[in-house]
Scaffold this motif. Sequence first.
Motif, mmCIF file in Angstrom:
data_model
loop_
_atom_site.group_PDB
_atom_site.id
_atom_site.type_symbol
_atom_site.label_atom_id
_atom_site.label_comp_id
_atom_site.label_asym_id
_atom_site.label_seq_id
_atom_site.Cartn_x
_atom_site.Cartn_y
_atom_site.Cartn_z
ATOM 1 N N VAL A 1 -8.571 2.213 -6.396
ATOM 2 C CA VAL A 1 -7.928 0.918 -6.176
ATOM 3 C C VAL A 1 -9.049 -0.101 -6.048
ATOM 4 O O VAL A 1 -9.960 0.074 -5.229
ATOM 5 N N VAL B 1 -10.196 -4.319 -5.967
ATOM 6 C CA VAL B 1 -9.745 -5.696 -5.747
ATOM 7 C C VAL B 1 -10.938 -6.628 -5.906
ATOM 8 O O VAL B 1 -11.937 -6.497 -5.195
ATOM 9 N N TRP C 1 0.829 -1.225 0.000
ATOM 10 C CA TRP C 1 0.000 0.000 0.000
ATOM 11 C C TRP C 1 0.854 1.262 0.000
ATOM 12 O O TRP C 1 0.535 2.239 -0.685
ATOM 13 N N TYR D 1 -3.978 -5.784 -6.998
ATOM 14 C CA TYR D 1 -4.723 -4.547 -6.780
ATOM 15 C C TYR D 1 -4.750 -3.798 -8.095
ATOM 16 O O TYR D 1 -3.696 -3.488 -8.665
#
Length: 116
Positions: free
Chosen positions: A81, A83, A64, A98
């Motif tokens: 972002v 996922v 991150w 990601y």
Amino acid sequence: MGCIFCKIVEKEQKADIVYEDDKIIAFKNIRPLAPVHLLVIPKKHIESVKEISGEDIDLIGHLWVKMKDIAKENDLKGYKVAVNVGKEGGQEIFHLHYHLLGGWKSKKDRDIPNMP
Ligand code: AMP
Ligand code: ZN
């Protein structure tokens, strides 16, 4: 093992790599859904968010922190972002990744209706 993202990590499969260190790698999505569409992955083969364990906390934290730097290096002021988790969540490749998406010129373009 046949994991395409492990093959990218091992340089057995070509990819347009934009960042790499000892723990993670980021490369361009071959089917971009935004002007900038990168995939940021741990080098360690973790199948999905569901398989992240306590021993991965430092790795995921590192990912991150670096993802933020990668976004900046790619001139993204703001971004999404995303996922996908599990088959039911639209995940097609079972190596944790990601989606880093951005670079839109207008608000209208920013909607991603075809996000898998
Ligand atoms: P997901 O549905 O979250 O599993 O997304 C997998 C993503 O990986 C898709 O957006 C694909 O376009 C992308 N993808 C698949 N193979 C490659 C590859 N060899 N290089 C770059 N991106 C890939
Ligand atoms: Zn893998």
